[in-house]
Scaffold this motif. Structure first.
Motif, PDB file in Angstrom:
ATOM      1  N   ASP A   1      39.357 -20.415 -21.774  1.00  0.00           N
ATOM      2  CA  ASP A   1      40.257 -21.427 -21.217  1.00  0.00           C
ATOM      3  C   ASP A   1      39.482 -22.752 -21.154  1.00  0.00           C
ATOM      4  OD1 ASP A   1      42.262 -22.701 -19.801  1.00  0.00           O
ATOM      5  OD2 ASP A   1      42.066 -21.496 -17.991  1.00  0.00           O
ATOM      6  N   HIS A   2      40.178 -23.841 -20.946  1.00  0.00           N
ATOM      7  CA  HIS A   2      39.538 -25.159 -20.752  1.00  0.00           C
ATOM      8  C   HIS A   2      40.143 -25.730 -19.486  1.00  0.00           C
ATOM      9  CE1 HIS A   2      38.889 -24.226 -24.936  1.00  0.00           C
ATOM     10  NE2 HIS A   2      38.064 -25.241 -25.083  1.00  0.00           N
TER      11      HIS A   2
ATOM     12  N   GLY B   1      36.271 -34.281 -15.224  1.00  0.00           N
ATOM     13  CA  GLY B   1      37.476 -34.496 -14.419  1.00  0.00           C
ATOM     14  C   GLY B   1      37.861 -33.255 -13.644  1.00  0.00           C
ATOM     15  N   PRO B   2      38.963 -33.356 -12.902  1.00  0.00           N
ATOM     16  CA  PRO B   2      39.362 -32.264 -12.017  1.00  0.00           C
ATOM     17  C   PRO B   2      39.858 -31.021 -12.760  1.00  0.00           C
ATOM     18  CG  PRO B   2      40.964 -34.061 -11.934  1.00  0.00           C
ATOM     19  CD  PRO B   2      39.831 -34.543 -12.770  1.00  0.00           C
ATOM     20  N   ASN B   3      39.842 -29.890 -12.042  1.00  0.00           N
ATOM     21  CA  ASN B   3      40.366 -28.637 -12.581  1.00  0.00           C
ATOM     22  C   ASN B   3      41.883 -28.685 -12.688  1.00  0.00           C
ATOM     23  OD1 ASN B   3      38.402 -26.759 -13.313  1.00  0.00           O
ATOM     24  ND2 ASN B   3      37.958 -26.273 -11.188  1.00  0.00           N
TER      25      ASN B   3
ATOM     26  N   ALA C   1      43.332 -23.107 -24.892  1.00  0.00           N
ATOM     27  CA  ALA C   1      42.577 -21.862 -24.985  1.00  0.00           C
ATOM     28  C   ALA C   1      42.496 -21.447 -26.446  1.00  0.00           C
ATOM     29  CB  ALA C   1      43.244 -20.755 -24.171  1.00  0.00           C
ATOM     30  N   TYR C   2      41.550 -20.565 -26.709  1.00  0.00           N
ATOM     31  CA  TYR C   2      41.479 -19.976 -28.038  1.00  0.00           C
ATOM     32  C   TYR C   2      40.992 -18.534 -27.921  1.00  0.00           C
ATOM     33  CZ  TYR C   2      36.451 -20.463 -27.733  1.00  0.00           C
ATOM     34  OH  TYR C   2      35.148 -20.340 -27.313  1.00  0.00           O
TER      35      TYR C   2
ATOM     36  N   ASP D   1      47.124 -17.658 -17.855  1.00  0.00           N
ATOM     37  CA  ASP D   1      47.860 -18.754 -18.469  1.00  0.00           C
ATOM     38  C   ASP D   1      46.897 -19.935 -18.566  1.00  0.00           C
ATOM     39  OD1 ASP D   1      49.957 -20.101 -19.570  1.00  0.00           O
ATOM     40  OD2 ASP D   1      51.098 -20.319 -17.730  1.00  0.00           O
ATOM     41  N   PRO D   2      46.563 -20.418 -19.752  1.00  0.00           N
ATOM     42  CA  PRO D   2      47.202 -20.217 -21.057  1.00  0.00           C
ATOM     43  C   PRO D   2      46.656 -19.063 -21.920  1.00  0.00           C
ATOM     44  CG  PRO D   2      45.580 -21.977 -21.237  1.00  0.00           C
ATOM     45  CD  PRO D   2      45.538 -21.506 -19.807  1.00  0.00           C
TER      46      PRO D   2
END
Ligand code: AMP
Ligand code: GLY
Length: 422
Positions: free
Chosen positions: A213-214, A223-225, A231-232, A291-292
């Motif tokens: 995930d990113h 930056g913020p979460n 995603a991959y 998710d995602p």
């Protein structure tokens, strides 16, 4: 088979997209669903995902054979238990088993009992005691609200002052309401973070391909979460040896411990892992599909989803061999300007047909039809643009070609999804 999927985001769109391909599907319903899902399934926008009584009533009225629960809240508040009482089969853990996500302190207790590698930790319900602990452990620490906080309850703190602020916010100011009255304080783990989703029938547990995930909104993980910007899958550094260690030291002992306590976990167990220099360690467990992540894992799954789920519900997952296409999948999330902070809703979305002509698949997350029937933005994460390809680079090229064609005012997305794996 008549199936009802509970939820209405990108994860549920991916679950529905996969379920509709099953040879066992006769009717597919999603509650509340979204405009993307509505193109191929019946949506029930009047029934919220968190409305346990409403979902049970809907399933009964429609004569549903199987319910698949997407989000964590209805799992934690007992939707699967309520469906079981009504005699309706449901895929997802009971409230008791879903505590592995709903209480971080409970998850730690299960891991300690099962000998599962995770960050060392302490649990506090008293602010002064928590503060004393932080002062005695200067250095980076992670402060986590115990309960469900929509992914916002975790703060990685550089030192005492930041940890004090995080404790005050959670325990004194009530930033996460009841979820923050109790906190878990833990050591910072270092390494690559990966998400492993696994099917479980309560005894057997089988991994899907790992995903990454990113979480940060900005490129280069700045930056913020957020809820996840892309995603991959699969993850190249999640080698078969690592997968084997995760199976033996994390997934199997956790599933066995929950069964031993009389609360077997049937559903999708999501292990958030840090691949540390000392081997894989658990950052968190979730009691559901990610998710995602689901948006890249299910497109690679070759098995019929409803057959795998049926095997889980019948306690015969050991008979199933999970097969994955030898390809890669990537999803790039298009978000509203300002997300994860305040953002505008109701902005018209265009270019979806053109985006799909590139070969990408669009999973809707925060979209709606306005009063004039125009598709508009309706959430922070608006759309996931997913593509598969023979390599990760090929999948990313296709996904970004799709991204270029989707139009709405102020859209933001990360251009570096999957870059660390290339
Ligand atoms: P969680 O909700 O527990 O997944 O935490 C959210 C994010 O905070 C995780 O995805 C990690 O990136 C980070 N995080 C949580 N716990 C730790 C830890 N012990 N060490 C380092 N990062 C962490
Ligand atoms: N992608 C993280 C989650 O689903 O919680």
């Amino acid at each position: 088979m008549k199936v009802l999927i509970v939820g209405g985001g990108g994860r549920e769109h991916a679950l529905a997209w996969k379920a509709i391909q099953s040879r066992h599907i006769d009717e597919l319903h999603v509650a509340p669903g979204n405009p993307g899902i509505g193109r191929f399934a019946w949506c029930h926008p009047e029934v919220k995902a968190t409305d346990v009584a409403g979902q049970v009533e809907l399933a009964r009225r429609l004569g549903i054979d199987l319910v698949i629960v997407g989000p964590e809240e209805p799992l934690a508040t007992g939707l699967v238990d309520a469906l079981a009482e009504a005699g309706i089969r449901a895929f997802g853990p009971t409230a008791a088993a879903a505590r592995i996500e709903a209480s971080k302190a409970f998850a730690k207790e299960v891991m300690a009992a099962a000998g599962v590698p995770t960050a060392s930790y302490a649990v506090f319900s008293d602010y002064d005691a928590a503060l004393a602990y932080v002062e005695a452990h200067p250095g980076p620490l992670v402060v986590k609200a115990d309960g469900l906080a929509a992914g916002k309850g975790v703060r990685v703190c550089a030192g005492v002052e930041e940890a004090r602020q995080a404790l005050r916010a959670a325990m004194v100011e009530g930033a996460f309401a009841g979820a923050g009255r109790r906190v878990v304080i833990e050591e910072v783990l270092e390494g690559e973070e990966v998400s492993v989703l696994a099917f479980s029938d309560g005894r057997t547990v089988k991994q899907m391909v790992a995903a990454q995930d990113h979480k940060r909104v900005g490129e280069g993980d700045t930056g913020p979460n957020t809820g996840g910007m892309g995603a991959y899958a699969p993850v190249p550094f999640y080698t078969p040896a690592v997968a084997d260690a995760v199976q033996r030291t994390i997934l199997e002992p956790t599933i066995a411990e929950l069964a031993r306590r009389g609360t077997p976990f049937v559903g999708c167990l999501f292990a958030g892992l840090m691949l540390t220099a000392q081997g894989p360690k658990v950052v968190e467990f979730n009691a559901r599909f990610g998710d995602p992540e689901t948006q890249v894992v299910l497109p690679l799954l070759e098995n019929d989803l409803l057959e795998v789920i049926g095997a889980c519900l019948d306690g015969r997952l050991h008979e199933v061999e999970l097969r994955f296409r030898p390809e890669s999948a990537a999803v790039v999330v298009l978000a509203s300007a300002g997300y994860p902070g305040a953002y505008q809703k109701g902005l018209p979305i265009g270019g979806l047909v053109e985006a799909e002509e590139t070969g990408a698949t669009l999973f809707h997350a925060g979209t709606a039809f306005n009063d004039e029937g125009v598709l508009v933005t309706a959430g922070g994460r608006v759309l996931g643009v997913m593509a598969t390809g023979p390599t990760l680079a090929a999948a990313l090229d296709l996904a970004y070609a799709g991204v270029e064609r989707v139009r709405f005012e102020g859209r933001v997305f990360r251009r570096d999804i999957g870059r660390r794996a290339l």
